[in-house]
Design a protein around this motif. Sequence first.
Motif, PDB file in Angstrom:
ATOM      1  N   ALA A  63      47.158 -58.024  28.088  1.00 41.42           N
ATOM      2  CA  ALA A  63      47.193 -59.030  27.012  1.00 41.42           C
ATOM      3  C   ALA A  63      47.146 -60.440  27.609  1.00 41.42           C
ATOM      4  O   ALA A  63      46.364 -61.285  27.157  1.00 41.42           O
ATOM      5  CB  ALA A  63      48.445 -58.847  26.157  1.00 41.42           C
ATOM      6  N   VAL A  64      47.954 -60.680  28.651  1.00 44.46           N
ATOM      7  CA  VAL A  64      47.960 -62.025  29.254  1.00 44.46           C
ATOM      8  C   VAL A  64      46.574 -62.332  29.826  1.00 44.46           C
ATOM      9  O   VAL A  64      46.036 -63.436  29.656  1.00 44.46           O
ATOM     10  CB  VAL A  64      49.054 -62.147  30.345  1.00 44.46           C
ATOM     11  CG1 VAL A  64      48.993 -63.508  31.023  1.00 44.46           C
ATOM     12  CG2 VAL A  64      50.443 -61.914  29.762  1.00 44.46           C
ATOM     13  N   MET A  65      45.975 -61.332  30.472  1.00 39.56           N
ATOM     14  CA  MET A  65      44.679 -61.569  31.100  1.00 39.56           C
ATOM     15  C   MET A  65      43.617 -61.907  30.039  1.00 39.56           C
ATOM     16  O   MET A  65      42.865 -62.880  30.184  1.00 39.56           O
ATOM     17  CB  MET A  65      44.258 -60.347  31.896  1.00 39.56           C
ATOM     18  CG  MET A  65      43.057 -60.597  32.764  1.00 39.56           C
ATOM     19  SD  MET A  65      42.718 -59.197  33.818  1.00 39.56           S
ATOM     20  CE  MET A  65      41.976 -58.090  32.649  1.00 39.56           C
ATOM     21  N   GLU A  66      43.594 -61.145  28.944  1.00 35.82           N
ATOM     22  CA  GLU A  66      42.578 -61.418  27.916  1.00 35.82           C
ATOM     23  C   GLU A  66      42.820 -62.750  27.215  1.00 35.82           C
ATOM     24  O   GLU A  66      41.885 -63.471  26.891  1.00 35.82           O
ATOM     25  CB  GLU A  66      42.539 -60.288  26.889  1.00 35.82           C
ATOM     26  CG  GLU A  66      41.546 -59.220  27.292  1.00 35.82           C
ATOM     27  CD  GLU A  66      41.349 -58.174  26.221  1.00 35.82           C
ATOM     28  OE1 GLU A  66      40.934 -58.531  25.108  1.00 35.82           O
ATOM     29  OE2 GLU A  66      41.638 -57.001  26.507  1.00 35.82           O
ATOM     30  N   GLU A  92      47.528 -62.768  38.991  1.00 32.82           N
ATOM     31  CA  GLU A  92      46.367 -61.903  38.711  1.00 32.82           C
ATOM     32  C   GLU A  92      45.950 -62.016  37.248  1.00 32.82           C
ATOM     33  O   GLU A  92      44.772 -61.977  36.918  1.00 32.82           O
ATOM     34  CB  GLU A  92      46.740 -60.439  38.996  1.00 32.82           C
ATOM     35  CG  GLU A  92      46.404 -59.968  40.381  1.00 32.82           C
ATOM     36  CD  GLU A  92      44.959 -60.263  40.738  1.00 32.82           C
ATOM     37  OE1 GLU A  92      44.067 -59.754  40.052  1.00 32.82           O
ATOM     38  OE2 GLU A  92      44.732 -61.052  41.689  1.00 32.82           O
ATOM     39  N   ALA A  93      46.958 -62.124  36.369  1.00 38.19           N
ATOM     40  CA  ALA A  93      46.669 -62.177  34.928  1.00 38.19           C
ATOM     41  C   ALA A  93      46.239 -63.566  34.474  1.00 38.19           C
ATOM     42  O   ALA A  93      45.269 -63.707  33.727  1.00 38.19           O
ATOM     43  CB  ALA A  93      47.896 -61.716  34.135  1.00 38.19           C
ATOM     44  N   VAL A  94      46.939 -64.608  34.917  1.00 39.33           N
ATOM     45  CA  VAL A  94      46.656 -65.949  34.360  1.00 39.33           C
ATOM     46  C   VAL A  94      45.493 -66.655  35.054  1.00 39.33           C
ATOM     47  O   VAL A  94      44.926 -67.597  34.506  1.00 39.33           O
ATOM     48  CB  VAL A  94      47.902 -66.888  34.370  1.00 39.33           C
ATOM     49  CG1 VAL A  94      49.001 -66.335  33.493  1.00 39.33           C
ATOM     50  CG2 VAL A  94      48.399 -67.167  35.778  1.00 39.33           C
ATOM     51  N   ARG A  95      45.116 -66.168  36.239  1.00 36.20           N
ATOM     52  CA  ARG A  95      44.097 -66.913  37.001  1.00 36.20           C
ATOM     53  C   ARG A  95      42.754 -66.959  36.268  1.00 36.20           C
ATOM     54  O   ARG A  95      41.881 -67.758  36.589  1.00 36.20           O
ATOM     55  CB  ARG A  95      43.946 -66.347  38.408  1.00 36.20           C
ATOM     56  CG  ARG A  95      43.259 -65.021  38.480  1.00 36.20           C
ATOM     57  CD  ARG A  95      43.262 -64.449  39.902  1.00 36.20           C
ATOM     58  NE  ARG A  95      42.719 -63.107  39.896  1.00 36.20           N
ATOM     59  CZ  ARG A  95      41.422 -62.834  39.939  1.00 36.20           C
ATOM     60  NH1 ARG A  95      40.549 -63.809  40.005  1.00 36.20           N
ATOM     61  NH2 ARG A  95      41.003 -61.584  39.913  1.00 36.20           N
ATOM     62  N   HIS A  96      42.584 -66.095  35.262  1.00 31.95           N
ATOM     63  CA  HIS A  96      41.326 -66.084  34.497  1.00 31.95           C
ATOM     64  C   HIS A  96      41.233 -67.258  33.528  1.00 31.95           C
ATOM     65  O   HIS A  96      40.185 -67.485  32.926  1.00 31.95           O
ATOM     66  CB  HIS A  96      41.201 -64.772  33.713  1.00 31.95           C
ATOM     67  CG  HIS A  96      41.264 -63.579  34.624  1.00 31.95           C
ATOM     68  ND1 HIS A  96      40.150 -63.090  35.258  1.00 31.95           N
ATOM     69  CD2 HIS A  96      42.303 -62.814  35.027  1.00 31.95           C
ATOM     70  CE1 HIS A  96      40.506 -62.070  36.021  1.00 31.95           C
ATOM     71  NE2 HIS A  96      41.811 -61.875  35.898  1.00 31.95           N
ATOM     72  N   ALA A  97      42.323 -67.975  33.337  1.00 31.73           N
ATOM     73  CA  ALA A  97      42.309 -69.095  32.398  1.00 31.73           C
ATOM     74  C   ALA A  97      41.674 -70.328  33.036  1.00 31.73           C
ATOM     75  O   ALA A  97      41.757 -70.518  34.255  1.00 31.73           O
ATOM     76  CB  ALA A  97      43.736 -69.432  31.966  1.00 31.73           C
ATOM     77  N   ALA A  98      41.074 -71.168  32.195  1.00 27.93           N
ATOM     78  CA  ALA A  98      40.542 -72.433  32.716  1.00 27.93           C
ATOM     79  C   ALA A  98      41.708 -73.267  33.239  1.00 27.93           C
ATOM     80  O   ALA A  98      41.580 -74.016  34.203  1.00 27.93           O
ATOM     81  CB  ALA A  98      39.806 -73.167  31.604  1.00 27.93           C
ATOM     82  N   ARG A  99      42.879 -73.109  32.585  1.00 23.93           N
ATOM     83  CA  ARG A  99      44.057 -73.889  32.986  1.00 23.93           C
ATOM     84  C   ARG A  99      45.260 -72.947  33.088  1.00 23.93           C
ATOM     85  O   ARG A  99      46.024 -72.797  32.138  1.00 23.93           O
ATOM     86  CB  ARG A  99      44.302 -74.996  31.959  1.00 23.93           C
ATOM     87  CG  ARG A  99      43.068 -75.902  31.792  1.00 23.93           C
ATOM     88  CD  ARG A  99      43.219 -76.794  30.580  1.00 23.93           C
ATOM     89  NE  ARG A  99      44.187 -77.833  30.834  1.00 23.93           N
ATOM     90  CZ  ARG A  99      44.866 -78.458  29.878  1.00 23.93           C
ATOM     91  NH1 ARG A  99      44.709 -78.114  28.615  1.00 23.93           N
ATOM     92  NH2 ARG A  99      45.724 -79.398  30.179  1.00 23.93           N
ATOM     93  N   PRO A 100      45.436 -72.302  34.245  1.00 29.44           N
ATOM     94  CA  PRO A 100      46.535 -71.334  34.389  1.00 29.44           C
ATOM     95  C   PRO A 100      47.858 -71.985  34.799  1.00 29.44           C
ATOM     96  O   PRO A 100      47.871 -73.066  35.387  1.00 29.44           O
ATOM     97  CB  PRO A 100      46.031 -70.419  35.506  1.00 29.44           C
ATOM     98  CG  PRO A 100      45.090 -71.257  36.302  1.00 29.44           C
ATOM     99  CD  PRO A 100      44.575 -72.368  35.435  1.00 29.44           C
ATOM    100  N   ARG A 101      48.948 -71.286  34.476  1.00 26.73           N
ATOM    101  CA  ARG A 101      50.271 -71.728  34.940  1.00 26.73           C
ATOM    102  C   ARG A 101      51.111 -70.485  35.271  1.00 26.73           C
ATOM    103  O   ARG A 101      51.076 -69.488  34.540  1.00 26.73           O
ATOM    104  CB  ARG A 101      50.984 -72.544  33.867  1.00 26.73           C
ATOM    105  CG  ARG A 101      52.431 -72.906  34.263  1.00 26.73           C
ATOM    106  CD  ARG A 101      53.167 -73.699  33.192  1.00 26.73           C
ATOM    107  NE  ARG A 101      52.680 -75.049  33.042  1.00 26.73           N
ATOM    108  CZ  ARG A 101      53.295 -75.981  32.307  1.00 26.73           C
ATOM    109  NH1 ARG A 101      54.431 -75.707  31.678  1.00 26.73           N
ATOM    110  NH2 ARG A 101      52.794 -77.186  32.200  1.00 26.73           N
ATOM    111  N   ILE A 102      51.874 -70.582  36.359  1.00 28.08           N
ATOM    112  CA  ILE A 102      52.864 -69.536  36.678  1.00 28.08           C
ATOM    113  C   ILE A 102      54.234 -70.095  36.325  1.00 28.08           C
ATOM    114  O   ILE A 102      54.573 -71.221  36.726  1.00 28.08           O
ATOM    115  CB  ILE A 102      52.826 -69.157  38.177  1.00 28.08           C
ATOM    116  CG1 ILE A 102      51.483 -68.529  38.555  1.00 28.08           C
ATOM    117  CG2 ILE A 102      53.972 -68.204  38.517  1.00 28.08           C
ATOM    118  CD1 ILE A 102      51.316 -68.284  40.066  1.00 28.08           C
TER     119      ILE A 102
END
Length: 522
Positions: A63-66, A92-102
Motif C-alpha cells: 500500500a505504501v509503495m503504490e 524500499e516502499a517510499v523511494r518510489h515517491a517523487a518526494r519521499p520521507r522516512i
Amino acid sequence: MTSTASSQDHVLIFDTTLRDGEQSPGATMTHSEKLEIAALLDEMGVDIIEAGFPIASEGDFQAVMEIAQNAKNSVICGLARANFTDIDRCWEAVRHAARPRIHTFIGTSPLHRDITALDQDGMVQRIHDTVTHARNLCDNVQWSPMDATRTEPDFLCRVVEAAIKAGATTINIPDTVGYTYPRESADLIAMLRERVPGADEIIFATHCHNDLGMATANALAAVEAGARQIECTINGLGERAGNTALEEVVMALKVRNDILPFRTGIDTTKIMGISRMVAAVSGFPVQYNKAVVGKNAFAHESGIHQDGMLKNKETFEIMRPEDIGLQATNLVMGKHSGRAALRAKLSDLGYELGDNQLKDVFVRFKALADRKKEVYDDDLIALMAEASLADDDAFLQIRRLRVICGTEGPQEAEMTLRVGGGGEKFIDATGDGPVDATFNAIKMLFPHDARLELYQVHAVTEGTDAQATVSVRLKRGDVVYSGQSSDTDTVVASAKAYINALNRLVMHQHRGNLSALMSSAG
Ligand code: KIV
Ligand code: ZN
C-alpha cells in the motif's frame, strides 16, 4: 532546510489517517480503500501523507509503495522503528515517491527506556546510528521521541540534539498518551527551540492524541510556540481516543486567522467528502455533534436560532457550510433523475466522480430509486459509502439471501455465500428472528470464533421505505473488526455489514499485529 520547509506563516499538514488512524482497533482498511483515501488527501493539499508502516506486513508495504508511486504533490512518508531493517524496508516502499520521507521513532520516556532496555547513553547512540542510516538513504527524515511529553526535559533536549546532528530534517514531538495541556504543549516546543543547538535548521512537528479531549488545542498551542507541522487525521481517527482532527485544526486556522496568523495549503471544500469516505471505510461513524463535520454542525433547529439565521447567517454560524464542501440544495432525486443530475448532486455533496465510477454509482442509484420513491441527500451519502465498500475481490461475498418470517418462529434464512476461491456454499439456517437466522447462516457457512460485540441499526431518512444503516463489530482476541452497510431491507444490510466485518478479519490475519510492533519500538 528540505523541500517541505515552510515559511513562518505556513503550517504543514501531515496526515496520518492511513497509519495512526488505521491502527485504531477496528479501523482496518483494504488496499483499494487506502489508495483512494491517499488520492483524496493528495488532491486536497495535504503536505505529507504518512501512508503506513511498511515493515508491519506485506500488505502495508504494497500500500505504501503504490501510494508513493501514485502521489502527485504530497510528500509520502512511511514509519519505521529505530532499527536498520525497519528503515530499509520503509525506504524500499517510499523511494518510489517523487518526494519521499522516512519517519523513524523510538520511545524516550523512562517507561519506554525500560521496555527497550537502553540506558540514556545507549539510546542516544541508537538514535545517532538509525537517523544517520535513514539520512544516508533519504534526504527527508523525520524523527520522533515517542512519549516525548513524559520524557525528562533535559534528556529530551539531548535526544533531539542527537537526531538533528545525525541529519533529521523534521523533529516531531508526540504526546503519545494524550496527557499534555495546551500551555505545556507550547512550553515544550519553546524550550526545545531555545535550548537545542541546530533547532533553527529543522521543522518542529506536533502529534497529539485526544485522550483528554485536548488534541486540537494542544496542536494549536504548539504552533503558536513555533511548531510548523501538525500531525492529524481525518475525523480525528487514531489510537484510543484518536488524534488531532485535520478538519478542526485547518478550520481553526482559517476562521481564527486574526489570532492564529498561519495558513495551510488545504482546499477546505474537500473536507466533507473525505470525512464521509473515511467514516465509511473505517466503520467509525462521525458523532452527530462533532466539530466541523458532524451532521449537526450546521443544523439550526431551535426557533431562536432559526429566526437569527434567517435574518443574518453570521448570527450563529462562524463558518459557511460551503467552506467545507457542504451545499444547501433541496433537489430530491428519484427514478427519473438522469446521470447528469446525479453527477451534479454528488458534486454538491462533495463527491467528484470519474466517468467509470459514475456509471457504477448510477446503476446502484437506479436500483435504490426503484425501491424508494424519493432519494434524499443522506440516502446518496449512504449509497456512496456502500459503493466505496463494495469490493469484487472480497473473500466472502453474499450471492443470495432469502429470509422467511412469520408469527410462528423460528425464522429461517437461506443463504448462498462465495467463500474465497472455494466456490459457493448454501445453507438453510434458523434463528430467533430474521437477523439471528441470517447471522447463524453466515456462521455455519464460514465458521469463526469472533464474537459479536455490537449490532446497531439506524434509519438513514424517514418513512417506511427508508434505508437502514447497520453497523456490526466483531471481536477476536483483542482485535475489533467493524463492518457497515445500508439497504432498504434491514436484514440485507445486516448480512452485508456482518460479512464486511468478517472480510476485514480475514484481511487482518494476513497482517502482523501492529500494536505489538509499536510497543516493542526500539
Ligand atoms: O503517538 C505516537 O507517539 C506515534 C509515534 C509513532 C509518532 O504515533
Ligand atoms: Zn500517535
